[in-house]
Design a protein around this motif. Structure first.
Motif, mmCIF file in Angstrom:
data_model
loop_
_atom_site.group_PDB
_atom_site.id
_atom_site.type_symbol
_atom_site.label_atom_id
_atom_site.label_comp_id
_atom_site.label_asym_id
_atom_site.label_seq_id
_atom_site.Cartn_x
_atom_site.Cartn_y
_atom_site.Cartn_z
ATOM 1 N N ALA A 132 2.099 -12.334 -0.666
ATOM 2 C CA ALA A 132 2.772 -11.948 0.625
ATOM 3 C C ALA A 132 4.032 -10.971 0.603
ATOM 4 C CB ALA A 132 3.248 -13.481 1.433
ATOM 5 N N LEU A 133 4.690 -10.926 -0.355
ATOM 6 C CA LEU A 133 5.769 -9.866 -0.388
ATOM 7 C C LEU A 133 5.357 -8.715 -0.684
ATOM 8 C CD1 LEU A 133 8.696 -12.236 -2.126
ATOM 9 C CD2 LEU A 133 8.937 -11.078 0.167
ATOM 10 N N LEU A 134 4.240 -8.579 -1.844
ATOM 11 C CA LEU A 134 3.823 -7.455 -2.024
ATOM 12 C C LEU A 134 3.046 -7.013 -1.002
ATOM 13 C CD1 LEU A 134 3.059 -5.391 -4.515
ATOM 14 C CD2 LEU A 134 1.100 -6.745 -4.773
ATOM 15 N N ALA A 135 2.185 -7.606 -0.124
ATOM 16 C CA ALA A 135 1.510 -7.145 1.115
ATOM 17 C C ALA A 135 2.402 -6.692 1.888
ATOM 18 C CB ALA A 135 0.666 -8.294 1.533
ATOM 19 N N HIS A 136 3.477 -7.273 2.305
ATOM 20 C CA HIS A 136 4.292 -6.835 3.399
ATOM 21 C C HIS A 136 5.151 -5.564 3.137
ATOM 22 C CE1 HIS A 136 7.028 -7.120 7.025
ATOM 23 N NE2 HIS A 136 8.007 -7.331 6.214
ATOM 24 N N PHE A 137 5.803 -5.385 1.705
ATOM 25 C CA PHE A 137 6.414 -4.411 1.410
ATOM 26 C C PHE A 137 5.676 -3.249 0.846
ATOM 27 C CE2 PHE A 137 9.684 -8.004 1.534
ATOM 28 C CZ PHE A 137 10.434 -7.347 2.782
ATOM 29 N N ILE A 138 4.659 -3.571 0.146
ATOM 30 C CA ILE A 138 3.789 -2.467 -0.502
ATOM 31 C C ILE A 138 2.543 -2.011 0.237
ATOM 32 C CG2 ILE A 138 2.832 -1.534 -2.713
ATOM 33 C CD1 ILE A 138 5.877 -2.007 -3.097
ATOM 34 N N GLY A 143 -1.216 0.667 1.133
ATOM 35 C CA GLY A 143 -2.878 0.427 0.947
ATOM 36 C C GLY A 143 -3.228 -0.509 0.010
ATOM 37 N N TRP A 144 -4.498 -0.992 0.007
ATOM 38 C CA TRP A 144 -4.974 -2.159 -0.900
ATOM 39 C C TRP A 144 -5.032 -1.763 -2.217
ATOM 40 C CZ3 TRP A 144 -9.631 -1.318 -2.896
ATOM 41 C CH2 TRP A 144 -10.501 -0.396 -2.513
ATOM 42 N N ARG A 145 -5.428 -0.531 -2.740
ATOM 43 C CA ARG A 145 -5.485 -0.088 -4.154
ATOM 44 C C ARG A 145 -4.025 -0.236 -4.821
ATOM 45 N NH1 ARG A 145 -10.538 2.298 -4.573
ATOM 46 N NH2 ARG A 145 -11.480 3.342 -2.644
ATOM 47 N N ALA A 146 -3.100 0.108 -4.257
ATOM 48 C CA ALA A 146 -1.690 -0.289 -4.791
ATOM 49 C C ALA A 146 -1.535 -1.810 -4.998
ATOM 50 C CB ALA A 146 -0.843 0.557 -4.015
ATOM 51 N N GLY A 147 -1.892 -2.442 -4.030
ATOM 52 C CA GLY A 147 -1.727 -3.771 -4.232
ATOM 53 C C GLY A 147 -2.429 -4.450 -5.516
ATOM 54 N N LEU A 148 -3.679 -4.137 -5.643
ATOM 55 C CA LEU A 148 -4.649 -4.690 -6.767
ATOM 56 C C LEU A 148 -4.199 -4.254 -8.050
ATOM 57 C CD1 LEU A 148 -8.079 -4.318 -4.876
ATOM 58 C CD2 LEU A 148 -6.937 -6.428 -5.268
ATOM 59 N N LEU A 149 -3.855 -2.858 -8.010
ATOM 60 C CA LEU A 149 -3.405 -2.346 -9.272
ATOM 61 C C LEU A 149 -2.047 -3.116 -9.720
ATOM 62 C CD1 LEU A 149 -3.639 1.633 -8.921
ATOM 63 C CD2 LEU A 149 -4.781 0.319 -10.786
ATOM 64 N N LEU A 150 -1.298 -3.307 -8.903
ATOM 65 C CA LEU A 150 -0.121 -4.004 -9.218
ATOM 66 C C LEU A 150 -0.384 -5.729 -9.652
ATOM 67 C CD1 LEU A 150 2.575 -2.630 -6.767
ATOM 68 C CD2 LEU A 150 2.287 -2.309 -9.366
ATOM 69 N N GLY A 151 -1.613 -6.007 -8.956
ATOM 70 C CA GLY A 151 -1.981 -7.408 -8.977
ATOM 71 C C GLY A 151 -2.261 -8.076 -10.383
ATOM 72 N N GLY A 152 -2.897 -7.082 -11.256
ATOM 73 C CA GLY A 152 -3.467 -7.641 -12.524
ATOM 74 C C GLY A 152 -2.113 -7.518 -13.468
ATOM 75 N N LEU A 153 -0.934 -7.022 -13.337
ATOM 76 C CA LEU A 153 0.149 -6.996 -14.411
ATOM 77 C C LEU A 153 0.517 -8.232 -14.560
ATOM 78 C CD1 LEU A 153 1.600 -3.488 -13.079
ATOM 79 C CD2 LEU A 153 0.167 -3.874 -15.055
ATOM 80 N N PRO A 154 0.944 -9.231 -13.587
ATOM 81 C CA PRO A 154 1.674 -10.185 -14.010
ATOM 82 C C PRO A 154 0.693 -11.344 -14.781
ATOM 83 C CG PRO A 154 1.826 -10.073 -11.611
ATOM 84 C CD PRO A 154 0.874 -8.687 -12.102
ATOM 85 N N ALA A 155 -0.580 -11.269 -14.759
ATOM 86 C CA ALA A 155 -1.583 -12.143 -15.793
ATOM 87 C C ALA A 155 -1.336 -11.448 -16.974
ATOM 88 C CB ALA A 155 -2.855 -11.837 -14.966
ATOM 89 N N LEU A 156 -1.460 -10.234 -17.183
ATOM 90 C CA LEU A 156 -1.264 -9.777 -18.499
ATOM 91 C C LEU A 156 -0.039 -10.011 -19.274
ATOM 92 C CD1 LEU A 156 -2.751 -6.077 -18.062
ATOM 93 C CD2 LEU A 156 -3.850 -8.026 -18.991
ATOM 94 N N LEU A 157 1.190 -10.181 -18.572
ATOM 95 C CA LEU A 157 2.324 -10.645 -19.091
ATOM 96 C C LEU A 157 2.313 -11.956 -19.545
ATOM 97 C CD1 LEU A 157 4.791 -8.815 -16.611
ATOM 98 C CD2 LEU A 157 4.346 -8.278 -18.766
#
Length: 402
Positions: A132-138, A143-157
């Motif tokens: 929700a924070l990512l959606a609100h501030f980013i 746009g949604w492409r930026a959100g999805l690109l960032l969305g996979g990073l935590p899982a890799l960590l």
């Protein structure tokens, strides 16, 4: 946390895709259903693999699957491509969730087992909050492409952090018993001490053996109902707020505030579940979800929307935590991951139907109040089934038998 981050993130993506690609309600519902179809297949496969080759293998592989899928979906060029990515992501996500609960249940001390599972599940709320924070501030600005690109990073960590995760001792003991031709251990013995199941001959059909039948019917009903309600309501929440006249920024902000209520929902369920038992806690939170769903559907003011929306998050996520704690305790070690995975797969059938059903109903002129009556009915059915058929597992878990 990262599981929830993906699910929540797509609820915001869905609202933006509708404007970007001109998607109607039915198409948006189909995207949500494609993810759930992948989750159903993933849960079935993961349960089978985890009972045969171990929990750790599934724990790692599924996380890699959906983290990469989330990042790649940022490159989707159209509806069909996004549909395929959502199915692919669902395979990983559906396999991860029930096996995670099984792993925690098998590694926690018996008297703390249910609380440990609910506390682990409480990080779902953190994932929703981060999304929700990512959606609100980013995403609202980029746009949604930026959100999805960032969305996979935590899982890799997290994948890197899990690299030294040990295998469940319960599974290792089961593996040893299989090599020696003994039964699967746990509580799967008759009253006279004879084994009731050969660990090398466990099959999905044993879920309906007399000692498991009531529990299986109860779990399948509960998983179907709670998935139907959750994915029908929560995947559509940002879109429903926009349909009530709020712009993107307002809608994402209001959903963010509602999401904060998820964590106390989990924590309160964790506190209660070892005190009053699994069944009463689960019934209470499901009833609370039904009341909140009715109130949200009828709400006509911002205060009412926020209040009932927060209550939806509080009670629904508390029910999820209790269900994840309850599920592994109904089966012995040799059947546990398969039982949990099959129940989760049945639940995903509800998650497949719900998003598309909401889109279909809205597209044919149903009001939000009418749609939410459907969720109330399904949740009440789940409560009745639980109270009539569901066994209580608190004493079994306390004795270390589950």
């Amino acid at each position: 946390m990262v599981d929830a981050f993906d699910v929540a993130l797509f609820s915001f993506v869905l609202a933006l895709l509708a404007a970007d690609w001109g998607l109607g309600p039915a198409e948006r519902g189909l995207l949500g259903s494609a993810n759930s179809l992948g989750m159903a297949v993933g849960a079935l496969l993961a349960g089978h693999i985890a009972d045969r080759w171990g929990r750790r293998l599934v724990f790692m592989g599924t996380l890699l699957l959906f983290s990469l899928g989330t990042m790649l979906s940022a490159l989707a060029l159209g509806f069909g491509m996004m549909l395929a990515f959502r199915f692919f992501i669902g395979l990983g996500l559906g396999g991860e969730l029930p096996i995670a609960a099984t792993y925690v249940s098998e590694t926690a001390p018996p008297r703390e087992r249910a609380r440990a599972v609910v506390m682990a599940e409480s990080f779902w709320a953190i994932g929703w909050l981060l999304a929700a924070l990512l959606a609100h501030f980013i995403m609202a600005g980029h746009g949604w492409r930026a959100g999805l690109l960032l969305g996979g990073l935590p899982a890799l960590l997290i994948l890197y952090a899990r690299r030294n995760l040990p295998e469940s001792k319960a599974f290792l003991h089961l593996k040893t018993d299989r090599r020696k031709g003994r039964d699967g251990g746990g509580w799967d013995r008759a009253a006279d001490g004879r084994p009731t199941a050969d660990a090398g001959a466990v099959s999905a059909g044993q879920l309906f053996d007399p000692e498991h039948r009531r529990g299986t019917v109860t779990l399948w009903t509960l998983w179907w109902a709670i998935n139907f309600a959750y994915y029908g309501m929560f995947l559509w929440l940002p879109s429903l707020m926009m349909a009530r006249g709020f712009d993107v920024v307002q809608s994402f902000e209001y959903v963010l505030w509602m999401t904060v209520a998820q964590l106390p929902g989990y924590l309160s369920a964790a506190w209660l579940i070892e005190r009053i038992g699994r069944r009463p806690v689960l019934a209470f939170y499901l009833l609370g979800t039904a009341v909140a769903a009715y109130g949200f559907g009828q709400a006509s003011s911002i205060a009412a929307l926020l209040g009932f929306g927060a209550a939806l998050n509080f009670f629904n996520l508390g029910a999820w935590g209790a269900l994840y704690a309850y599920t592994p305790e109904l089966y012995p070690t040799a059947l546990r991951a398969r039982g949990a995975g099959t129940a989760a797969a049945i639940g995903r059938l509800g998650a497949i139907v719900a998003p598309y059903a909401v889109g279909w109903l809205l597209g044919r002129g149903f009001t939000q109040a009418g749609v939410f009556w459907l969720f109330v009915t399904v949740l009440l059915l789940a409560v009745v089934t639980l109270l009539l058929l569901g066994p209580e597992t608190k004493s079994r878990a306390t004795r270390g038998e589950a």
